[in-house]
Design a protein around this motif. Structure first.
Motif, mmCIF file in Angstrom:
data_model
loop_
_atom_site.group_PDB
_atom_site.id
_atom_site.type_symbol
_atom_site.label_atom_id
_atom_site.label_comp_id
_atom_site.label_asym_id
_atom_site.label_seq_id
_atom_site.Cartn_x
_atom_site.Cartn_y
_atom_site.Cartn_z
ATOM 1 N N ARG A 141 -8.568 -15.690 -10.722
ATOM 2 C CA ARG A 141 -9.106 -13.790 -11.490
ATOM 3 C C ARG A 141 -7.713 -13.597 -11.249
ATOM 4 O O ARG A 141 -6.431 -13.760 -10.205
ATOM 5 N N MET A 142 -7.873 -12.919 -12.698
ATOM 6 C CA MET A 142 -6.326 -12.639 -12.964
ATOM 7 C C MET A 142 -6.902 -11.442 -12.383
ATOM 8 O O MET A 142 -7.702 -10.111 -13.033
ATOM 9 N N TYR A 143 -5.105 -10.469 -12.956
ATOM 10 C CA TYR A 143 -5.453 -9.190 -12.406
ATOM 11 C C TYR A 143 -4.432 -7.926 -12.936
ATOM 12 O O TYR A 143 -3.117 -9.171 -12.882
ATOM 13 N N ASP A 144 -3.688 -7.543 -12.957
ATOM 14 C CA ASP A 144 -2.757 -6.461 -13.627
ATOM 15 C C ASP A 144 -2.319 -6.207 -12.788
ATOM 16 O O ASP A 144 -1.177 -6.227 -12.651
ATOM 17 N N LEU A 145 -3.115 -5.386 -11.735
ATOM 18 C CA LEU A 145 -2.097 -4.923 -10.016
ATOM 19 C C LEU A 145 -2.128 -5.572 -9.202
ATOM 20 O O LEU A 145 -4.048 -5.699 -8.826
ATOM 21 N N VAL A 146 -1.467 -6.116 -8.113
ATOM 22 C CA VAL A 146 -1.734 -6.830 -6.612
ATOM 23 C C VAL A 146 -0.946 -5.784 -5.579
ATOM 24 O O VAL A 146 -0.703 -5.775 -5.612
ATOM 25 N N VAL A 147 -2.501 -5.020 -4.520
ATOM 26 C CA VAL A 147 -1.730 -4.342 -3.887
ATOM 27 C C VAL A 147 -1.837 -5.087 -2.348
ATOM 28 O O VAL A 147 -3.372 -5.276 -2.688
ATOM 29 N N LEU A 148 -1.041 -5.256 -1.477
ATOM 30 C CA LEU A 148 -1.470 -5.997 -0.091
ATOM 31 C C LEU A 148 -0.872 -4.212 0.714
ATOM 32 O O LEU A 148 -0.373 -3.615 0.915
ATOM 33 N N SER A 149 -2.948 -4.594 1.667
ATOM 34 C CA SER A 149 -2.821 -3.884 2.682
ATOM 35 C C SER A 149 -1.744 -4.371 3.662
ATOM 36 O O SER A 149 -2.649 -4.668 4.682
ATOM 37 N N VAL A 176 -5.796 0.041 10.203
ATOM 38 C CA VAL A 176 -6.269 1.076 9.218
ATOM 39 C C VAL A 176 -6.515 0.938 7.426
ATOM 40 O O VAL A 176 -7.308 1.198 6.743
ATOM 41 N N CYS A 177 -6.439 -0.711 7.933
ATOM 42 C CA CYS A 177 -6.664 -0.949 6.524
ATOM 43 C C CYS A 177 -7.277 -0.886 5.922
ATOM 44 O O CYS A 177 -7.271 -0.449 4.500
ATOM 45 N N CYS A 178 -8.594 -1.539 6.988
ATOM 46 C CA CYS A 178 -10.037 -1.834 5.924
ATOM 47 C C CYS A 178 -9.784 -0.359 5.202
ATOM 48 O O CYS A 178 -10.317 -0.015 3.980
ATOM 49 N N MET A 179 -10.344 1.285 5.621
ATOM 50 C CA MET A 179 -10.223 2.540 5.424
ATOM 51 C C MET A 179 -9.305 2.619 4.479
ATOM 52 O O MET A 179 -9.964 3.383 3.542
ATOM 53 N N TYR A 180 -8.002 2.355 4.338
ATOM 54 C CA TYR A 180 -7.077 2.957 3.408
ATOM 55 C C TYR A 180 -7.307 2.529 1.986
ATOM 56 O O TYR A 180 -6.807 2.735 1.272
ATOM 57 N N THR A 181 -7.746 1.169 1.813
ATOM 58 C CA THR A 181 -8.161 0.209 1.192
ATOM 59 C C THR A 181 -9.135 1.046 0.127
ATOM 60 O O THR A 181 -9.037 1.382 -1.086
ATOM 61 N N MET A 182 -10.430 1.531 1.034
ATOM 62 C CA MET A 182 -11.121 2.153 0.657
ATOM 63 C C MET A 182 -10.754 3.320 0.301
ATOM 64 O O MET A 182 -11.378 3.638 -1.204
ATOM 65 N N ILE A 197 0.570 -1.176 -0.291
ATOM 66 C CA ILE A 197 -0.164 -0.022 -0.047
ATOM 67 C C ILE A 197 0.754 1.333 0.084
ATOM 68 O O ILE A 197 0.897 1.960 -0.876
ATOM 69 N N MET A 198 1.601 1.480 0.784
ATOM 70 C CA MET A 198 2.990 2.737 0.493
ATOM 71 C C MET A 198 3.257 2.772 -0.720
ATOM 72 O O MET A 198 3.576 4.375 -0.742
ATOM 73 N N GLU A 199 3.391 1.885 -1.586
ATOM 74 C CA GLU A 199 4.203 2.017 -2.943
ATOM 75 C C GLU A 199 2.657 2.952 -3.254
ATOM 76 O O GLU A 199 2.837 3.644 -4.712
ATOM 77 N N LEU A 200 2.236 1.907 -3.392
ATOM 78 C CA LEU A 200 0.684 2.648 -3.689
ATOM 79 C C LEU A 200 -0.114 3.673 -3.705
ATOM 80 O O LEU A 200 0.495 5.076 -4.480
ATOM 81 N N GLU A 201 0.447 4.276 -2.250
ATOM 82 C CA GLU A 201 0.441 5.754 -1.736
ATOM 83 C C GLU A 201 1.471 7.150 -2.235
ATOM 84 O O GLU A 201 1.031 8.503 -2.976
#
Lengths: 320, 190, 681
Positions: free
Chosen positions: C512-520, C430-436, C380-384
């Motif tokens: 299921r296939m994804y382009d990107l997976v984000v680990l919360s 906080v992970c549920c919310m930062y993902t939202m 998630i920090m990389e995503l941020e």
């Protein structure tokens, strides 16, 4: 309580550090593995370190005994461990099932309650599990639990890849090998693992040291489907699981499957009769090593395999 | 209109589920204790996250999702759980992944113990136990393999006759001492 | 002790509403207590700690002239101070009180056996009375309180606490390990510029996604605060600094801070960046989680505050002994200073606030989730950082493998939390919310993106958070699927990722296939928390966060007087909660220090100097560092600094010469209790 096998230890080769425990499948289904073990030890020049354990019985098979009565399972396993204890040997197994069964047993026997229970039972057969007395470097006298080893571990850590490499006479150049580790190699017990169960390397590196190429394939660490009584109970289910495994291996373009477990071997080999897939031979790791070390392929008992390996033999089995 | 409606009910009827709601009487809350006694661990720690099912080789191929089995144990649906087939490869993948630190494979082993004691052992357990009690090994050797052993220069009999009878005697004594013969229903002679 | 014979004891029994009285028959106990030798009176009260109860207590003490008091009530952890203060008001020495616990240790644990519980309560009171007769008055020592405060950690909590205390007039030393302030919140800077750039959209739109649930830009909210702190005359900011040693006690801590060299003169640098342009060394920027590159002289990210450059000692050619002075030549103000060196700074402070915060959990490399094995599995920090408009990708989320914009994204919840295997059974909150929040942010920029969230449970608690969750699903169309993914497999050619999981609500295994997976990923204590805690003698909870003194009643206090904790150092929490705690901690410090002089409780150990053999065992064993050796005429002796001693008694039992005694826990006093317990009726 004196053990009945004491007489044996005197005449047996007590100098041997390791006791060879073949289990049930190797001698009764794939005797070629037994033969190749002997060839390997001879070619590596370390056969004086190993000796057979003639009194050994079924480990007993965990899928049956551990599942139906843990007490009986532990007592029967402890009986085999007692034999190794009298011979003061490390118990070397060639089968993931036996390996896991013994390792689990030594772990459980470290619980004094279970040890007492087992020794009460073993009293009837004049045995007692204590562990092997040793003196630590600090000079303390301790009872060490029997060391249970997988042959792959012994090859990799004790004998070493270099010795294998230098003994290779038939380098398996160009042979694409799919390694199947098997579950009870990766996760023999809750507490102990031989190597990282997520990224195992030892069999791959042994295969590479023979000159062959260990290829990567999807879901490499998945189960063959046979263990825990599945093969005995619902043979179709085991076949369905094996099918996925074989499909992944075939898609990756492997010539051969290699496994450190004869039960996985039995499953992956025999199941191919029932499946309409490209046939792919399955070897025990010892058979492949023996082949590379120049064993006579006609005397490796490969006839016992359902899927013939003629192509590989004719290509790499330079007779000596 | 009336006609069509009637037909709708008839045709749907065949497709209706036979299921009835699970009622209190089916939930045996003491079942959890029985599982712990058999060494299956505490099923209450399970979060029902489904990670075990996702890694389970058997769950993919059958209706018996391991997570469902744990849920049934949590609820105490003893009959339903015990009637699920004896299929678990004990590959311990589930334990490796379980975030709650539970070992579903050990749970299955405990359930098998209960099945063996309450419903009797499945036939292959009896036959393999018989093999071990009679041969000292789990499988019987065929003539073909005997010949092959001779051909490749091994001892013809895998189990040295000199030690075999004593080993089998040991095994039988142990089985008698633990009551395994009675539990599984194998005849060890005298 | 001759006081035993003429001691007059008053017994107060608290019914605690139904808490005690519903199990223990308090009137019965009262009757029993009044019969005991030496007891002048015995009184029951419904709530002894209430103003009525306390005033009754004072009245009775004054009226009867008792010399010591037994209070049979709840645990001393809750009300001890109140009762001690109260008897002091009534004219007794504050030490002449004994508390007998008949709630936690009696009525609560024996709720099913009221008769036996009453008998036990009687016995406990009898023991208490016997003990009370042996009590002796003692005076606490006065401690002068230094009017300076140390705040460890320059994240949002530390900055807030420092600012509030500075405003109240205290001198604050703010120690931060990194070269900039703001901590993790500033790293989630996000979309500052989006506010102005949203093409064709009104500015009021949800275009700022720094924090949840209001979705306002974390940069916009934290920047003014940081500026205030940087310019505040009462705040001494020590960047690139770590606390090395702390000794002393409440009111007077002596602190050694190690300040690492920045190699850039903070006073001269204006943050123009000319130096970085010419610097020949290129490295991956760890502050952008390797998503961008930086020079040897660099600023962690564009909006880092204070805007001062820093030289990476490991990377700089000049500092490695080569010929290079590119940055120095480029700098108009001659800010780079290669002679900069490590400094040791000594501070003397009256109180300490620990605000060391959290760091994102590092997933297992080459584990089942393929982190750092597959390019397109990120945390998630990389995503941020990617969502930061001024960040490495300019506010656009891309696949690291090919820099393409992902069409399908999966978020995986509970990575590193709710996992007892890795000793992190806690929910990271906080992970549920930062993902939202991040899912919404991605959807705002690329509405056609397909987002799936794999979760075990959604914990959307707090004001407006459930509504936030509704919006994520309803307005933004994010799909939620219940199941913890079992494994991720990479498609070797496309670098797409196949996520295998059980959809537990359908009982089906999905791939299921994804382009990107984000680990919360979860929040774990920041590196070095354990070391700091042991340096400060603070307790940590099993998950490694700093343990507060009492979960409910003392949320920002720690087991050490004068040391407070706030923010994520104490446990995972969101920004408003961190701020609230920071303010609470600042207030506690202010309340403590504003007294200028404090009286330490006289519950401590003392040494009979004649008996002391000077072995020093007490020094090794004391968890608070209270005993110190002193040279006397008769050789080496130990001395206990009373302000440091917590009266735990560890040294008392370990002293081979039996020279140490604990005030209020002398052998006589304890034996008197034991005797009373064993006495036949």
């Amino acid at each position: 309580m004196a053990s009945i096998w004491v007489i044996d230890t005197k005449d047996a080769r007590t100098a041997a550090k390791y006791g060879l425990f073949y289990g049930c499948i190797i001698p009764n289904r794939y005797p070629g593995i037994e033969r190749s073990i002997k060839v390997i030890l001879e070619k590596l020049g370390c056969n004086q370190l190993f000796s057979d354990i003639p009194q050994a019985t079924c480990c007993p098979v965990p899928g049956i005994f551990y599942s139906s009565d843990k007490e009986t399972w532990l007592a029967l396993a402890a009986r085999n461990l007692c034999i190794a204890q009298d011979r003061k040997q490390e118990l070397v197994t060639f089968c993931n099932g036996c390996f896991s069964s013994f390792l689990m047993a030594t772990e459980q026997l470290s619980d004094p309650k279970k040890l007492g229970m087992v020794n009460r039972i073993l009293k009837n057969v004049f045995m007692k599990y204590t562990g092997i007395p040793r003196v630590t470097p600090e000079g303390r006298r301790v009872l060490e639990p029997i060391k249970v080893r997988h042959f792959v571990d012994v090859l990799y850590r004790d004998i070493g890849l270099e010795s294998i490499k230098s003994a290779v006479v038939n380098p398996l150049k160009g042979l694409k090998v799919a390694v199947h580790y098997g579950c009870h190699y990766l996760r023999p017990t809750e507490r102990e693992c031989i190597e990282d169960p997520v990224n195992p390397i030892m069999v791959d590196e042994i295969v590479a040291s023979l000159g062959a190429e260990s290829i990567n394939y999807e879901n490499k660490l998945d189960c063959c489907g046979a263990g825990g009584g599945v093969r005995s109970y619902v043979v179709d289910l085991a076949a369905a699981i094996s099918r996925d495994k074989l499909m992944n291996i075939i898609n990756a373009g492997a010539d051969l499957i290699v496994t450190p477990c004869p039960y996985c071997l039995l499953q992956l080999d025999t199941v191919q009769e029932r499946l309409e897939l490209t046939r792919i031979p399955v070897f025990h790791i010892t058979e492949l090593i023996a082949l590379a070390l120049g064993a006579d392929p006609r005397r490796l008992g490969l006839e016992a395999h359902v899927v013939p390996a003629d192509e590989i033999i004719s290509k790499y089995g330079g007779t000596k | 209109m009336g006609h069509a409606k009637k037909e709708f009910i008839i045709s749907e009827k065949e497709r209706l589920l036979e299921e009835v709601p699970i009622v209190d009487e089916e939930c045996d809350r003491d079942f959890i204790k029985a599982i712990i006694e058999m060494g299956g661990g505490d099923v209450q720690v399970c979060l029902q996250c489904g990670n075990c099912t996702g890694v389970c080789p058997v769950s993919l191929k059958t209706e018996n999702k391991i997570r469902n089995i744990i849920k049934m144990c949590q609820m105490g649906l003893k009959e339903k759980v015990l009637s699920t087939p004896w299929v678990c490869a004990t590959c311990h993948r589930c334990y490796e992944h379980c975030p709650a630190g539970m070992n579903p494979a050990e749970l299955i082993v405990a359930l098998r113990h209960i099945v063996v004691r309450e419903l009797g052992p499945p036939p292959f357990v009896v036959s393999i136990s018989n093999n071990v009690a009679n041969l000292g090994q789990a499988i019987e050797i065929s003539d073909k393999i005997l010949d092959l052993r001779k051909k490749i220069g091994l001892n013809e009999k895998p189990f040295d006759e000199r030690y075999r009878s004593k080993a089998i005697m040991d095994i039988r004594t142990i089985m008698r001492a633990t009551g395994y013969d009675k539990l599984i229903g194998i005849d060890l002679g005298d | 002790m001759n006081s035993q014979t003429d001691a007059k004891v008053g017994v107060f029994i608290c019914k605690c509403g139904a808490n005690i009285n519903s199990v223990v028959d308090c009137e019965n106990v009262r009757g029993y207590a009044s019969q005991l030798p030496g007891v002048t009176f015995s009184i029951c009260n419904d709530y002894l700690c209430s103003p009525d109860g306390l005033s009754q207590m004072r009245e009775e003490i004054r009226k009867s002239g008792v010399t010591s008091v037994v209070v049979a009530a709840c645990t001393p952890r809750i009300c001890e101070k109140i009762f001690r203060d109260n008897i002091e008001k009534a004219g007794l020495n504050r030490n002449m009180l004994h508390i007998t616990n008949i709630r936690e240790q009696c009525s609560w644990v024996h709720a099913n056996e009221p008769f036996k519980a009453t008998e036990k309560a009687k016995n406990l009171v009898k023991m208490g009375v016997s003990r009370a007769k042996t009590l002796v008055p003692a005076e606490g020592v006065d401690v002068e309180l230094k009017q300076e405060v140390l705040v460890i950690g320059g994240g949002v909590a530390g900055v807030e606490a420092a600012y509030k205390l500075a405003e109240l007039g205290f001198k604050v030393h703010l120690v931060e390990r990194k070269p900039m302030l703001g901590g993790n919140m500033a790293a989630m800077f996000t979309c500052l510029l989006w506010c102005h750039e949203a093409p064709g959209k009104p500015q009021s739109l949800n275009f700022r996604f720094g924090t949840f649930p209001a979705c306002d830009c974390s940069g916009c909210t934290i920047m003014p605060k940081l500026n205030d702190v940087i310019t505040h005359p009462n705040i001494n900011i020590l960047l690139l600094s770590e606390v090395k040693e702390i000794v002393g006690h409440v009111g007077n801590f002596r602190v050694k801070v190690l300040k690492k060299p920045r190699y850039v003169d903070e006073k001269k640098c204006v943050g123009c960046g000319n130096c970085a342009v010419v610097c020949p060394v290129v490295k991956k920027n760890e502050y952008d989680y390797g998503l961008s590159e930086r020079k040897a002289i660099f600023m962690p990210y564009q909006q880092a505050l204070p805007r001062k450059y820093v030289i990476d000692k490991e990377a700089c050619l000049r500092l490695k002994g080569q010929e290079c002075s590119a940055c120095l030549e480029a700098c108009e103000f001659e800010a780079p200073n290669f002679e900069d060196h490590e400094q040791e700074i000594d501070l003397e402070v009256g109180a300490i606030i620990v605000a060391t915060g959290f760091e994102p959990y590092k997933p297992r490399i080459h584990g089942y989730l393929g982190y750092q094995e597959y390019d397109n599995v990120i945390t998630i920090m990389e995503l941020e950082r990617m969502l930061d408009k001024a960040g490495p990708t300019g506010g656009i989320v891309v696949r690291p493998s090919d820099r393409k914009i992902p069409k399908k994204i999966a978020f995986i919840q509970c990575v590193g939390s709710r996992n007892r295997k890795i000793n992190a059974g806690y929910c990271s909150k906080v992970c549920c919310m930062y993902t939202m929040k991040n899912a919404q942010a991605i959807k705002e920029v690329h509405p056609e993106t397909d987002i799936t969230v794999y979760y075990i449970d959604i914990r959307a608690v707090g004001k407006g958070v459930e509504e936030f969750f509704h919006r994520t699903r309803e307005d933004y169309g994010v799909e939620y699927t219940r199941g913890r993914p079992a494994r991720i497999i990479e498609d070797k050619e496309t670098k797409n990722l196949i996520v295998r999981a059980e959809e537990t609500l359908l009982n089906k295994i999905t791939e299921r296939m994804y382009d990107l997976v984000v680990l919360s990923v979860s929040l774990v204590p920041s590196e070095g928390t354990q070391e700091l805690a042991s340096m400060l003698r603070l307790r940590t909870s099993p998950d490694g966060f700093i343990q507060e003194a009492h979960t409910r009643m003392k949320p920002v206090e720690t087991s050490m007087e004068g040391i407070f904790v706030c923010g994520c150092a104490q446990g995972p929490k969101d920004v408003p909660e961190s701020l609230a705690q920071a303010r609470a901690a600042a207030l506690e410090v202010a309340v403590l220090l504003s007294k200028k002089v404090a009286k330490a409780e006289s519950l401590n150990a003392f040494i009979e100097t004649e008996k002391c053999i000077g072995c020093g065992l007490c020094i090794d064993i004391c968890p608070y560092g209270a005993p110190t050796p002193v040279m006397t005429e008769s050789g080496m002796k130990m001395k206990i600094t009373e302000a440091l001693c917590k009266g735990c008694g560890t040294c008392v039992v370990s002293c081979p010469a039996k020279a140490i005694h604990a005030r209020q826990f002398t052998d006589d006093q304890i034996f008197s209790e034991i005797k009373a317990a064993l006495e036949a009726e």
